[in-house]
Design an enzyme around this catalytic site. Structure first.
Site, short mmCIF file in Angstrom:
data_model
loop_
_atom_site.label_atom_id
_atom_site.label_comp_id
_atom_site.label_asym_id
_atom_site.label_seq_id
_atom_site.Cartn_x
_atom_site.Cartn_y
_atom_site.Cartn_z
N GLU A 51 0.79 -1.24 0.00
CA GLU A 51 0.00 0.00 0.00
C GLU A 51 0.81 1.28 0.00
O GLU A 51 0.43 2.27 0.62
CB GLU A 51 -0.97 0.01 1.20
CG GLU A 51 -2.03 -1.07 1.08
CD GLU A 51 -3.09 -1.03 2.17
OE1 GLU A 51 -2.88 -0.36 3.18
OE2 GLU A 51 -4.11 -1.71 2.01
C1 BMA Z 1 -4.63 -3.21 5.27
C2 BMA Z 1 -3.27 -3.67 5.71
C3 BMA Z 1 -2.86 -3.18 7.05
C4 BMA Z 1 -3.99 -2.87 7.96
C5 BMA Z 1 -5.29 -3.42 7.46
C6 BMA Z 1 -6.46 -3.10 8.32
O1 BMA Z 1 -4.61 -2.20 4.38
O2 BMA Z 1 -2.33 -3.48 4.72
O3 BMA Z 1 -2.00 -2.08 6.92
O4 BMA Z 1 -3.72 -3.36 9.19
O5 BMA Z 1 -5.50 -2.89 6.22
O6 BMA Z 1 -6.67 -1.73 8.47
#
Ligand code: BMA
Length: 858
Positions: free
Chosen positions: A458
């Protein structure tokens, strides 16, 4: 100079042999003494202290400062209550570890002596007999230090001083302008989750987190071997072994390669080594009738045992052993009308990936045992998963993790360890990452389970969509410089290294490639869809928001009471207690759960009911998501939910909590990931039934649709032809839903859908005409028959119910009992057989079994 820096030796290979199909060659008389590479573990008798303290305390290696303090009773359990808050002082200190160990004069004078550190977290200065032998600045690296000149014949003193990573990170952040999103943590090559995450505590730790070894070798040694292969035809595979060998004098050696699978193949090669050795040694050979490795659900996990031995008839030898699988895994991205495909082919077959995201299985990493890995990964396989994504804010896992994935047939989507932040691009940072990539790719590339390398989690999405550029008030020049660093790392450095170290595996720069706010994210690449949860959109939105490969989506559910009891005293077991709040790391987590719960369930009457209902809510949402992804096959070819596991007891998106308890979601994921799936789409007026199959052949089947009321009266039955087409999703039945709603009482009706091949039930699913909060459920009326097997620790339960029992949850509070199924709907008139294993006696089990259903919760 760490040895790993020498490992990247490029292509031109002086020694190249092609030996065709040789079995059991000559040279059997050569002695096979492996004794000249001596290895001893230096993991006992360590002591530690805070820098400045007088007293040394016993330490565990591999270990961490936090767990050593806990073992010495210097701090309370960091996971309990709100202890996390009081223990933040630990990260601001420096810490020292020391060890005395013996050696002898002969070893020092006639062997190359090396100290190997498989993992130091993170800023560490290592002194041997008061000489500085290593300055380490990367938790993910391994280090081998030549140490003859510092060694003493008898007692040797090893000291490691760990500097506060948080302080160092902050110093770096102050030196560097502009501030980068991620701030203190991005300068330090340390597991990013340790600084706190939305499912984890903040304990930015220290320690010798992996084993320490003393290695003495003479004459020659195998540093590592890279295996690769090409499936030439169904009957022949060419294998290449590239050996990185250290040698201190010119000599003649024999290389013996043995592959043991169904048949044993041995290959011998005669190899003069001339010094200095500037190139690796490549040996190519072919094997007949290769037995292929495949992921679970698609074939067998055939693994060859490979032994590569260097033999010098007069003196020394070394041996390298590994297991290895022959397979072809491709990532197919072909342009099509909507955008481009994103799917994996395994041995030439397109495979839908079913699985979950993995985070470290314990916040304190050395506590993750092989058993813990095995338990979690076996649970994943049992839930019909064939892929796990090792997420980029954690760690490159231990070898044991990948060994288990190899043997279970679980493919691994492997992120590099960068997540949700921007990283620096200065030369020393890049040099550090360069070595980290070499160390980890070299360590992991022989595992057949690894399907893909992915640059980060991300970051592309964060940079473009999360408002960082405004938040940090970047000028256009700042933004350009930060983005240039991003490209340098993820579009140049990492793929550049991979093209040399592991050219056959696909690389994907960032997961996801496009943020979920953009329609294009559903047309190509992989998608993280967070409109449900973060965007507060309803669960039904999952039906619309299906992309080409769903690599993240999720919804929180509370952990089991067993996990809650690990951190909350009796009086704290309520939603607004300090302990509960500290174990919910999402800024508005409880409010979000409440919001969705209001839509789906009646208000639970007490805390335990709330815990149970929150799990059902999570399971409802995830069922809709998984089924939508699978129905969209082959447009969508992957569904990896967020997240499989937890690193401490916490309210989170996991399907298995830290205590090992499976949440309701686990059972739903297991059902929804079955080879065959029946799935219903409710369009408001229409009711359509899809049959999804991951089989490699077509199955002629029949779909039986039975409409029942909650007392078990059959209101109608229908049978339709429903061929489960191989590797496809097909709509095979539809009906007017508005008519069904008016014909039957929609508050007391359940539709049972069963897929039969002959008399064999392939799969089943249930469908209700209303959300659970509107169903008119009767009071629980369940009978249980117990049948204990001989040794009394396992047996079966037979459950029957006079009316529909919604989400039957079986528990023996305070005692370990494993039930083969849980949280299931029990239809009136059916007999449900559940296997169990328990620590209770028959009499205890009978008196302590608690059964909860939805109708008990309000
Ligand atoms: C996603 C993951 C984490 C996070 C999760 C829940 O985007 O990549 O960074 O813990 O969401 O929010």
């Amino acid at each position: 100079m760490p040895a790993a820096d020498h490992r990247l030796i490029t292509c031109c290979r002086q020694y190249r042999f092609i030996i065709l199909c040789i079995s059991c060659f000559f040279l059997a008389e050569i002695h096979t003494c492996f004794g000249r590479v001596l290895t001893s573990e230096l993991n006992s008798n360590w002591r530690f202290r805070k820098t400045g303290d007088k007293e040394w305390l016993p330490a565990t290696v591999p270990g961490t400062v936090h767990t050593d303090l806990l073992d010495n009773k210097k701090i309370p359990d960091p996971f309990y209550g709100t202890n996390e808050k009081e223990l933040q002082w630990i990260e601001t200190c420096n810490w020292e570890y020391e060890l005395w160990f013996n050696s002898n004069a002969e070893i020092i004078s006639s062997y190359h002596c090396e100290l190997q550190f498989e993992g130091l977290d993170t800023y560490a200065k290592v002194y041997l007999n008061d000489s500085l032998i290593l300055v380490a600045e990367n938790m993910f690296r391994t280090w081998s230090i030549e140490c003859n000149k510092f060694m003493k014949p008898e007692k040797n003193h090893l000291v490691i001083i760990f500097e506060s990573a948080v302080k160092r990170g902050n110093q770096e952040a102050r030196k560097n302008t502009p501030t980068l999103p991620g701030e203190e943590k991005v300068y330090t090559r340390k597991a990013q989750y340790q600084y706190g995450w939305d499912w984890g505590p903040r304990f930015a730790g220290f320690g010798i987190w992996k084993p320490v070894k003393f290695v003495a070798w003479t004459a020659l040694r195998i540093n590592n071997v890279q295996l690769s292969h090409e499936l030439l035809s169904d009957s022949v595979t060419e294998i290449s072994a590239v050996l990185d060998v250290a040698a201190d004098k010119a000599s003649m050696v024999y290389i013996k390669i043995v592959l043991e699978g169904a048949a044993k193949d041995s290959f011998y090669f005669e190899q003069p080594l001339t010094l200095p050795l500037t190139e690796n040694i490549e040996v190519d050979f072919e094997i007949n009738n290769p037995m292929l490795w495949s992921c679970t659900g698609s074939g067998k996990q055939n693994l060859y045992r490979v032994t590569i031995q260097l033999m010098d008839p007069e003196r020394e030898s070394d041996v390298f052993r590994t297991s290895y699988g022959l397979r072809k895994v491709e990532l197919v991205q072909e342009k099509d009308k909507p955008g481009s495909s994103f799917y994996f082919k395994v041995n030439d077959e397109a495979v839908f990936m079913k699985g979950a995201n993995w985070i470290p299985a314990d916040h304190f990493l050395p506590r993750v045992t092989k058993n813990k890995y095995r338990e979690l990964l076996t649970a994943a396989k049992d839930a019909n998963m064939n892929m796990i994504r090792v997420w980029g804010g954690g760690v490159y896992e231990d070898d044991a993790f990948y060994d288990i994935c190899d043997s279970l047939g679980i493919l691994v989507w492997q992120d590099f360890m960068f997540a949700c932040a921007m990283y620096p691009g200065d030369s020393s940072f890049l040099a550090n990452v360069h070595s980290e990539v070499i160390d980890n790719v070299t360590r992991l590339r022989n595992h057949p389970c690894i399907a893909l390398w992915c640059g980060n989690n991300e970051i592309d999405e964060g940079w473009k969509n999360w408002g960082w550029q405004k938040q940090y008030k970047y000028s256009a020049k700042d933004s350009a410089a930060i983005w240039k660093n991003y490209l340098g790392l993820f579009h140049e450095l990492i793929p550049g290294l991979l093209s040399q170290l592991d050219p056959s595996r696909p690389y994907w720069e960032s997961s996801p490639s496009i943020g979920w706010g953009h329609e294009e994210s559903l047309r190509s690449g992989d998608s993280h869809y967070w409109g449900v949860w973060w965007g507060m959109q309803p669960f039904e939105m999952y039906m619309k928001k299906t992309g080409r490969f769903m690599s993240e989506y999720g919804f929180q559910g509370m952990p089991s009471m067993k996990a809650i009891e690990m951190f909350a005293a009796t009086g704290e077991r309520k939603l607004n207690s300090a302990a509960m709040k500290n174990h919910q790391k999402h800024p508005s987590g409880f409010e979000t759960i409440e919001h969705y719960m209001h839509d789906w369930y009646k208000k639970p009457k007490d805390f335990e009911s709330y815990v149970y209902i929150s799990q059902l809510l999570q399971a409802e949402g995830m069922k809709i998501a998984i089924e939508s992804h699978r129905r969209a096959k082959p447009y969508c070819m992957g569904s990896l939910f967020w997240q499989l596991n937890d690193c401490w007891p916490v309210t989170s998106w996991s399907s298995i909590d830290y205590s090992g308890e499976r949440k309701a979601f686990y059972y739903v994921s297991r059902n929804s990931f079955q080879k065959y799936l029946i799935s219903v789409v409710d369009t408001g007026t229409n009711f359509s039934v899809y049959v999804v199959s991951d089989d490699v052949i077509d199955q002629k089947a029949k779909l039986k649709i039975t409409v029942l009321d909650f007392l078990g009266n059959v209101l109608s039955t229908e049978v339709a032809n429903a061929t489960a087409l191989k590797n496809a999703s097909v709509r095979c039945y539809s009906n007017r839903l508005d008519e069904m709603r008016s014909r039957y009482n929609p508050f007391r009706t359940v539709i049972k859908l069963e897929l039969f091949k002959g008399d064999t039930l392939l799969t089943r699913n249930l469908y209700y005409l209303n959300k659970p909060k509107d169903l008119l459920l009767e009071k629980k009326d369940i009978d249980v028959i117990y049948d204990f097997f001989n040794d009394n620790s396992d047996g079966i339960l037979k459950l029957t119910s006079k009316n529909l029992s919604k989400n039957v949850y079986l528990d023996t509070p305070g005692h370990e009992t494993d039930f083969s199924e849980n949280y299931f709907d029990l239809l009136p008139g059916e007999i449900k057989t559940i296997h169990f294993q328990t620590s209770l006696s028959e009499a205890e089990m009978k008196s302590q079994l608690v059964i909860r259903t939805v109708s008990d919760t309000y």
